[in-house]
Design a protein around this motif. Structure first.
Motif, short mmCIF file in Angstrom:
data_model
loop_
_atom_site.label_atom_id
_atom_site.label_comp_id
_atom_site.label_asym_id
_atom_site.label_seq_id
_atom_site.Cartn_x
_atom_site.Cartn_y
_atom_site.Cartn_z
N LEU A 401 1.10 -1.19 0.06
CA LEU A 401 -0.02 -0.11 -0.02
C LEU A 401 0.98 1.33 -0.01
O LEU A 401 2.02 1.41 0.56
N ASP A 402 0.41 2.41 -0.57
CA ASP A 402 1.02 3.55 -0.65
C ASP A 402 0.75 4.26 1.06
O ASP A 402 -0.58 4.61 1.05
N PRO A 403 1.70 4.42 1.67
CA PRO A 403 1.41 4.96 2.99
C PRO A 403 1.11 6.57 3.11
O PRO A 403 0.39 6.81 4.05
N ASP A 404 1.15 7.06 1.85
CA ASP A 404 0.81 8.65 1.70
C ASP A 404 -0.53 8.69 1.23
O ASP A 404 -0.99 9.81 1.06
N HIS A 405 -1.12 7.58 0.61
CA HIS A 405 -2.47 7.79 0.11
C HIS A 405 -3.61 8.27 1.20
O HIS A 405 -3.57 7.89 2.37
N SER A 406 -4.34 9.05 0.66
CA SER A 406 -5.27 9.95 1.50
C SER A 406 -6.41 9.19 2.30
O SER A 406 -7.04 9.39 3.25
N GLU A 410 -2.06 8.88 8.00
CA GLU A 410 -2.19 9.41 9.51
C GLU A 410 -3.26 8.32 10.46
O GLU A 410 -3.62 8.52 11.45
N HIS A 411 -3.74 7.36 9.46
CA HIS A 411 -4.53 6.42 10.32
C HIS A 411 -3.84 5.49 11.24
O HIS A 411 -2.88 4.91 10.77
N ALA A 412 -4.51 4.83 12.14
CA ALA A 412 -3.91 3.84 12.80
C ALA A 412 -4.12 2.45 12.03
O ALA A 412 -5.02 2.39 11.14
N PRO A 413 -2.94 1.51 12.33
CA PRO A 413 -3.25 0.16 11.41
C PRO A 413 -4.51 -0.38 11.55
O PRO A 413 -5.10 -1.15 10.50
N ASN A 414 -5.22 -0.30 12.61
CA ASN A 414 -6.45 -1.17 12.62
C ASN A 414 -7.73 -0.34 11.64
O ASN A 414 -8.76 -1.14 11.62
N GLY A 426 -9.45 9.21 -5.17
CA GLY A 426 -8.34 9.30 -6.36
C GLY A 426 -7.76 7.88 -6.72
O GLY A 426 -8.75 6.93 -6.76
N GLU A 427 -6.74 7.94 -6.95
CA GLU A 427 -5.96 6.67 -7.48
C GLU A 427 -5.97 5.57 -6.48
O GLU A 427 -6.17 5.86 -5.33
N THR A 428 -5.83 4.26 -6.97
CA THR A 428 -5.62 2.97 -6.12
C THR A 428 -4.59 3.20 -4.92
O THR A 428 -3.70 3.89 -5.24
N PRO A 429 -4.95 2.75 -3.88
CA PRO A 429 -3.81 2.83 -2.86
C PRO A 429 -2.90 1.77 -3.00
O PRO A 429 -1.89 1.76 -2.13
N ILE A 430 -3.10 0.92 -3.70
CA ILE A 430 -2.19 -0.13 -3.98
C ILE A 430 -0.96 0.07 -4.74
O ILE A 430 -1.14 0.55 -5.96
N ARG A 431 0.15 0.44 -4.31
CA ARG A 431 1.38 0.89 -5.02
C ARG A 431 2.10 -0.20 -5.91
O ARG A 431 2.42 -0.23 -7.16
N ASP A 432 2.56 -1.49 -5.24
CA ASP A 432 3.32 -2.43 -5.80
C ASP A 432 2.62 -3.61 -5.62
O ASP A 432 1.93 -4.00 -4.74
#
Length: 465
Positions: A401-406, A410-414, A426-432
């Motif tokens: 996942l893109d950690p900077d995706h909106s 800033e969210h907690a992992p859960n 916006g675009e997919t949060p899946i980066r790689d």
């Protein structure tokens, strides 16, 4: 693809027991995970570091590859200017016209582009429900498995794992009605379908990335005798997929000709177990819901297609509470995104029940976590392949996942999965994306994206001229 041993370090990775920190993933030359170690104190030298949180790759349990080329082309009333109802059956007539025109080269191009789209969306394996077998006039190709091999090769070239499911389509309706003229490219006997399966398996042997099974198209397209004959000709562990109870008209016809509802009829007459995937199963009553859950079979839910065709809403709340297995698929590919499938699964229940967070449970209070885990497990069972989890012995299929995706920044992992599934920003949060340890999508780009898209457009132009 054979490769040297590789590894990946993730500051956060979603393991079978939830999010863990400092996880070292290691896999062998065949792309199988050999160890998954959380709480790693030190990252070994030379290990690649994931750019963001890591998830297991999602299996896509239902696909008709050629239908990708007609997505968006049936969104009009078929009988313009009349009060006629558009539904699955009117859509099917248009789809048959499209199927009549597909060429081997066109199918290869469409399938490869589709599988790239799947990979970019985070699907790392696909169950291909393949039923266009013959030439446009219904005769056999010199290589009877020509089209099946084209699809298998498209998966291999793109890098997606595959369960190939050649389809037995014998009749046009219940009571063994003769096939329609526009079904001629689909038609086989159990014997000829098994022969075709043997041909494609010999040319493209099973591997860690490729598995074979069979797919009786539906109860209206096979008989009890032909289904028994088909099942007797395959390995007892091979996946079996079937369309069932997608439409109320199908349920009514089955009641009239067979004296039972489709799912109940199948469960009463065949050993339906965990190797089976009942695709759609939309129109099941309370007894069928519980019986299907008890069987261990997977309900193959294709929410974007079911919504597009106006099929109906699966009783997911009762089924999941009965410990039923589910997986998701993109089917007609009007949408190619597992996040949308899970989102629609929950939203359908919310609209029906006028409540929120319907499919949460006492054990999984976050809806996205429950549905994601269920779809991973069910998709793995339907695939008949060792996928769907980041653990030793499974395929090294994972998403970064893109950690900077909106949707997750800033969210907690859960809350990450909730953001991934329910936010549409916006675009997919899946980066790689990795399949079998091979990085096939890097920073949202597939390694063969431009060439595959050019071939897809050329094939589409040929189909639509």
């Amino acid at each position: 693809m054979m490769q040297a041993n590789q590894s990946l370090f993730a500051a956060h990775a979603y393991l079978p027991d939830g999010w863990r920190r400092n996880v070292l993933l290691e896999w062998d030359a065949h792309g199988t995970l050999t160890s998954v170690t959380p709480d790693t104190a030190r990252v070994p030298d030379g290990v690649e570091k994931a750019a963001g949180p890591v998830l297991p790759g999602m299996p896509n349990l239902h696909s008709h590859a050629f239908q990708r080329a007609m997505a968006g082309l049936t969104e009009y009333r078929a009988a313009a200017g009349t009060a006629a109802t558009d539904n699955f059956w009117s859509w099917r007539d248009l789809m048959y016209r499209f199927a009549a025109r597909i060429t081997p080269e066109g199918l290869a191009a469409v399938a490869q582009w589709l599988y790239i789209e799947m990979l970019k969306a985070g699907y790392t394996s696909v169950c291909e429900f393949h039923y266009v077998h013959h030439t446009p006039d219904g005769s056999r190709y010199p290589n009877q498995a020509e089209l099946a091999q084209r699809v298998v090769d498209a998966a291999s070239t793109s890098g997606i794992g595959m369960t190939m499911l050649p389809v037995l389509y014998q009749y046009s309706g219940f009571g063994s009605r003769a096939p329609r003229e526009d079904q001629r490219r689909f038609i086989n006997t159990p014997e000829s379908l098994l022969d075709l399966l043997g041909t494609v398996r010999a040319a493209r042997p099973e591997s860690a990335a490729l598995r074979y099974g069979v797919a009786p198209h539906s109860l209206r397209a096979v008989s009890a005798d032909s289904l028994h004959e088909l099942l007797s000709g395959i390995d007892r562990s091979a996946p079996v997929h079937i369309h069932i109870a997608e439409q109320t008209a199908e349920v009514d016809d089955c009641l009239e000709t067979e004296g039972a509802r489709p799912v109940q009829w199948l469960l009463d007459r065949f050993n339906v177990d965990s190797r089976w995937c009942l695709v759609h199963a939309t129109h099941v009553d309370a007894n069928e819901t519980l019986a299907l859950a008890k069987s261990g079979a997977v309900a193959g839910l294709c929410l974007t297609t079911e919504a597009n065709l106006g099929d109906g809403i699966f009783p997911a709340h009762a089924y999941l509470d009965a410990q039923g297995r589910i997986g998701v698929g993109s089917d007609s590919h009007i949408g190619v995104d597992w996040r949308a499938e899970l989102r629609l699964l929950e939203y359908g229940q919310r609209l029906t029940r006028r409540q929120r967070n319907v499919l949460a449970s006492a054990e999984a209070t976050h809806v996205a976590d429950r549905l994601f885990g269920a779809a991973l497990e069910g998709g793995a069972h339907a695939s008949g392949r060792a996928v769907g989890a980041l653990q030793a012995g499974r395929r090294a299929d994972c998403l970064v996942l893109d950690p900077d995706h909106s949707s997750i920044a800033e969210h907690a992992p859960n809350a990450w999965l909730s953001g991934v599934v329910f936010c549409e920003h916006g675009e997919t949060p899946i980066r790689d994306v990795y399949t079998g340890g091979d990085k096939v999508v890097d920073n949202r780009r597939h390694r063969d994206e431009e060439g595959a898209y050019a071939r897809y457009r050329a094939a589409l132009a040929d189909l639509l001229r």
